[in-house]
Design a protein around this motif. Structure first.
Motif, PDB file in Angstrom:
ATOM      1  N   VAL A 183       6.480  -8.705  -4.117  1.00  0.00           N
ATOM      2  CA  VAL A 183       6.209  -7.269  -4.185  1.00  0.00           C
ATOM      3  C   VAL A 183       4.926  -6.907  -3.442  1.00  0.00           C
ATOM      4  CG1 VAL A 183       5.044  -7.359  -6.436  1.00  0.00           C
ATOM      5  CG2 VAL A 183       6.151  -5.244  -5.683  1.00  0.00           C
ATOM      6  N   ASP A 184       3.905  -7.737  -3.521  1.00  0.00           N
ATOM      7  CA  ASP A 184       2.654  -7.429  -2.818  1.00  0.00           C
ATOM      8  C   ASP A 184       2.856  -7.375  -1.310  1.00  0.00           C
ATOM      9  OD1 ASP A 184       1.189  -7.235  -5.170  1.00  0.00           O
ATOM     10  OD2 ASP A 184       0.568  -9.344  -5.120  1.00  0.00           O
ATOM     11  N   LEU A 185       3.679  -8.264  -0.784  1.00  0.00           N
ATOM     12  CA  LEU A 185       3.949  -8.271   0.650  1.00  0.00           C
ATOM     13  C   LEU A 185       4.766  -7.041   1.050  1.00  0.00           C
ATOM     14  CD1 LEU A 185       3.502  -9.854   3.240  1.00  0.00           C
ATOM     15  CD2 LEU A 185       5.477 -11.262   2.651  1.00  0.00           C
ATOM     16  N   MET A 186       5.748  -6.683   0.220  1.00  0.00           N
ATOM     17  CA  MET A 186       6.555  -5.488   0.491  1.00  0.00           C
ATOM     18  C   MET A 186       5.674  -4.238   0.473  1.00  0.00           C
ATOM     19  SD  MET A 186       9.434  -3.942   1.133  1.00  0.00           S
ATOM     20  CE  MET A 186      10.821  -5.001   0.741  1.00  0.00           C
ATOM     21  N   LEU A 187       4.849  -4.102  -0.557  1.00  0.00           N
ATOM     22  CA  LEU A 187       4.003  -2.923  -0.662  1.00  0.00           C
ATOM     23  C   LEU A 187       2.966  -2.864   0.450  1.00  0.00           C
ATOM     24  CD1 LEU A 187       3.480  -2.744  -4.522  1.00  0.00           C
ATOM     25  CD2 LEU A 187       4.956  -1.308  -3.105  1.00  0.00           C
ATOM     26  N   ASP A 188       2.479  -4.009   0.865  1.00  0.00           N
ATOM     27  CA  ASP A 188       1.525  -4.025   1.968  1.00  0.00           C
ATOM     28  C   ASP A 188       2.170  -3.482   3.244  1.00  0.00           C
ATOM     29  OD1 ASP A 188      -1.090  -4.891   3.225  1.00  0.00           O
ATOM     30  OD2 ASP A 188       0.344  -6.092   4.397  1.00  0.00           O
ATOM     31  N   MET A 189       3.394  -3.918   3.542  1.00  0.00           N
ATOM     32  CA  MET A 189       4.055  -3.439   4.750  1.00  0.00           C
ATOM     33  C   MET A 189       4.391  -1.959   4.644  1.00  0.00           C
ATOM     34  SD  MET A 189       4.969  -3.875   7.814  1.00  0.00           S
ATOM     35  CE  MET A 189       5.115  -5.620   8.166  1.00  0.00           C
ATOM     36  N   VAL A 190       4.863  -1.512   3.482  1.00  0.00           N
ATOM     37  CA  VAL A 190       5.154  -0.090   3.308  1.00  0.00           C
ATOM     38  C   VAL A 190       3.872   0.720   3.501  1.00  0.00           C
ATOM     39  CG1 VAL A 190       5.852   1.664   1.621  1.00  0.00           C
ATOM     40  CG2 VAL A 190       7.183  -0.436   1.866  1.00  0.00           C
TER      41      VAL A 190
END
Length: 100
Positions: free
Chosen positions: A65-72
């Protein structure tokens, strides 16, 4: 970059507008900037599967989730149009995921 509350209000307005809202899915900053540069672009959407695949993960909340939110966040910060985020099923806590 538009501040989050203003961007959210604009995205809501676009959904209420009588003109059809078309959004293109983007997966990284380069794709977001390329699509946002088109004069007809009024909003963007992230594509969870494409973002996951960019990092070598399969779809279905397999990307951290942290990687997804970082890209978003990077995508939203890189453009001046509202961005709708595909965050799968919310990673176990949709409210917290959206808040983050």
């Amino acid at each position: 970059m538009t501040a989050a509350p203003a961007s959210a209000a604009e995205l809501r307005r676009l959904h209420d507008d009588p003109h059809l809202l078309q959004v293109v899915n983007v997966w990284d900053v380069a794709s977001a900037r390329a699509v946002a540069a088109l004069p007809e672009t009024r909003a963007l959407a992230t594509a969870s599967h494409a973002i996951a695949a960019t990092f070598g993960y399969p779809d279905g909340e397999r990307i951290p989730v942290d990687l997804m939110l970082d890209m978003v966040g990077r995508i939203a910060a890189a453009v001046d149009v509202p961005v709708s985020a595909d965050l799968e099923a919310g990673y176990g806590d949709p409210g917290e995921t959206v808040r983050r």
